[in-house]
Each structure stands twice: as structure tokens, then as C-alpha cells.
Design a protein around this motif. Structure first.
Motif, PDB file in Angstrom:
ATOM      1  N   SER A  83       1.054  -1.047   0.087  1.00 19.78           N
ATOM      2  CA  SER A  83      -0.097  -0.052  -0.033  1.00 19.78           C
ATOM      3  C   SER A  83       0.761   1.207   0.205  1.00 19.78           C
ATOM      4  O   SER A  83       0.705   2.184  -0.693  1.00 19.78           O
ATOM      5  CB  SER A  83      -1.005  -0.096   0.985  1.00 19.78           C
ATOM      6  OG  SER A  83      -1.913  -1.035   1.109  1.00 19.78           O
ATOM      7  N   ASP A  84       1.836   1.182   0.757  1.00 15.40           N
ATOM      8  CA  ASP A  84       2.815   2.362   0.889  1.00 15.40           C
ATOM      9  C   ASP A  84       3.356   2.654  -0.535  1.00 15.40           C
ATOM     10  O   ASP A  84       3.622   3.542  -1.054  1.00 15.40           O
ATOM     11  CB  ASP A  84       4.146   2.282   1.629  1.00 15.40           C
ATOM     12  CG  ASP A  84       3.358   2.305   3.199  1.00 15.40           C
ATOM     13  OD1 ASP A  84       2.229   2.823   3.601  1.00 15.40           O
ATOM     14  OD2 ASP A  84       4.007   2.148   4.167  1.00 15.40           O
ATOM     15  N   ALA A  87       1.122   4.364  -2.784  1.00 15.75           N
ATOM     16  CA  ALA A  87       0.890   5.631  -2.453  1.00 15.75           C
ATOM     17  C   ALA A  87       2.018   6.679  -2.961  1.00 15.75           C
ATOM     18  O   ALA A  87       1.902   7.629  -3.302  1.00 15.75           O
ATOM     19  CB  ALA A  87       0.678   5.909  -1.024  1.00 15.75           C
ATOM     20  N   GLU A  88       2.987   5.839  -2.938  1.00 13.76           N
ATOM     21  CA  GLU A  88       4.154   6.596  -3.664  1.00 13.76           C
ATOM     22  C   GLU A  88       4.269   6.790  -5.202  1.00 13.76           C
ATOM     23  O   GLU A  88       5.063   7.198  -5.923  1.00 13.76           O
ATOM     24  CB  GLU A  88       5.674   5.905  -3.178  1.00 13.76           C
ATOM     25  CG  GLU A  88       5.904   5.872  -1.836  1.00 13.76           C
ATOM     26  CD  GLU A  88       6.958   5.109  -1.538  1.00 13.76           C
ATOM     27  OE1 GLU A  88       7.648   4.288  -2.513  1.00 13.76           O
ATOM     28  OE2 GLU A  88       7.403   4.937  -0.238  1.00 13.76           O
TER      29      GLU A  88
END
Length: 169
Positions: A83-84, A87-88
Motif C-alpha cells: 500500500s505504501d 501511495a508513492e
């Protein structure tokens, strides 16, 4: 579609099938294997911890320093990592070349270790040019460890010379 808990992404089932990815049971019995220099706690199964300690000691006797930089990772943590990255701005298909889908990472088993050396960058393919890697290739099998993702591996992950998994014998 395979949907990860609390995730904002889905993994196409055909990807799992095409790459032959296997569901990995999340470990339930974990022990502290060691603390990182940053204070991070690395957890492994009891048998993996003993094998790691024996292998690390043998390497040290041969003048090789092995550092644990990753060990057990929960399915929830794997979901957060992906998820991170999303998001990037990274694309899911690119992420899944370097990061297993939640539920499919060997790190969930408590038997996988990412290894580095004090003098080299972490998680870089250049790890395969180090004395530590040469030592692992020649000796890790004696301790029950194997490199999971060699060049051209059938799982479709990038070559990861730092990723070694314990297979109890």
C-alpha cells in the motif's frame, strides 16, 4: 480477484497462477532471533533461529560478517508495504516483481531472512559480488538455508541474492 485485508488493491488470481506462487502459512510460534543495530527486533521460528545462529557463527569463524536485515513479516505488514509503494505512485505490476503479495511471502513463515554485510548497501543485487554471498553459496545448505530467488526463478521475482530461507530437514 484476491483482495488483501484492509488493502486498497487486489491481486489478479491469474498472476498467482502464472507465477506459481504458493500461499505461505503465517508463523504462530516466533522467538526473538536478534536485535538490529537500530533496535528493531527480528523474529524467527525457534528452529530457524538456531540454524541462523549456527550459520552466522560459522561464517564469523571464516572472517565473514552476516547481518540480518529482515526476518518475520506478518501478512498485515506485507499489505502495508505494498500500500505504501502504491501511495508513492509505483504500479502494482512493478511492485509484485520485488515484493510478494500478502499471504505469499516466505517472510510470513518466520523462516526467511534477508542478509547483508556491514560494508555493503542493503538489498542490492551487488550483494552477489561480496565475500559473504560467496560464503553463503558454498555453506548455507549445510545449515538448511537456500537462496529462494536466483536469476530467472520460476516465481517471477527479481533476483534476490540477499533472501535466504530455512527448510527444516
Amino acid at each position: 480477484m484476491v483482495v488483501s485485508q484492509a488493502a486498497n488493491f487486489t491481486i489478479p488470481p491469474q498472476l498467482l497462477e502464472q507465477r506459481g506462487l504458493l500461499l505461505q502459512q503465517e508463523a504462530t510460534e516466533l522467538v526473538l532471533a536478534e536485535n538490529g543495530e537500530d533496535g528493531r527486533q527480528y523474529l524467527l521460528t525457534p528452529a530457524t533461529k538456531l540454524a541462523w545462529q549456527a550459520m552466522k557463527a560459522a561464517a564469523s569463524e571464516d572472517g565473514i560478517a552476516l547481518l540480518m536485515i529482515s526476518a518475520f513479516r506478518s501478512i498485515a505488514r506485507q499489505t502495508e508495504i505494498i500500500s505504501d509503494k502504491l501511495a508513492e505512485g509505483q504500479q502494482l505490476q512493478d511492485i509484485l516483481l520485488v515484493c510478494a503479495p500478502p499471504g505469499y511471502s516466505e517472510h510470513h513463515t518466520g523462516r526467511a531472512i534477508d542478509i547483508a554485510t556491514p560494508e555493503d548497501p542493503e538489498l542490492e543485487i551487488s550483494f552477489d559480488t561480496t565475500a559473504a554471498f560467496a560464503w553463503l553459496k558454498n555453506n548455507a545448505g549445510r545449515f538448511g538455508f537456500h537462496m529462494s530467488y536466483p536469476p530467472g526463478n520460476s516465481s517471477g521475482f527479481q533476483y534476490e541474492p540477499w533472501h535466504w530461507c530455512f527448510q527444516p530437514g
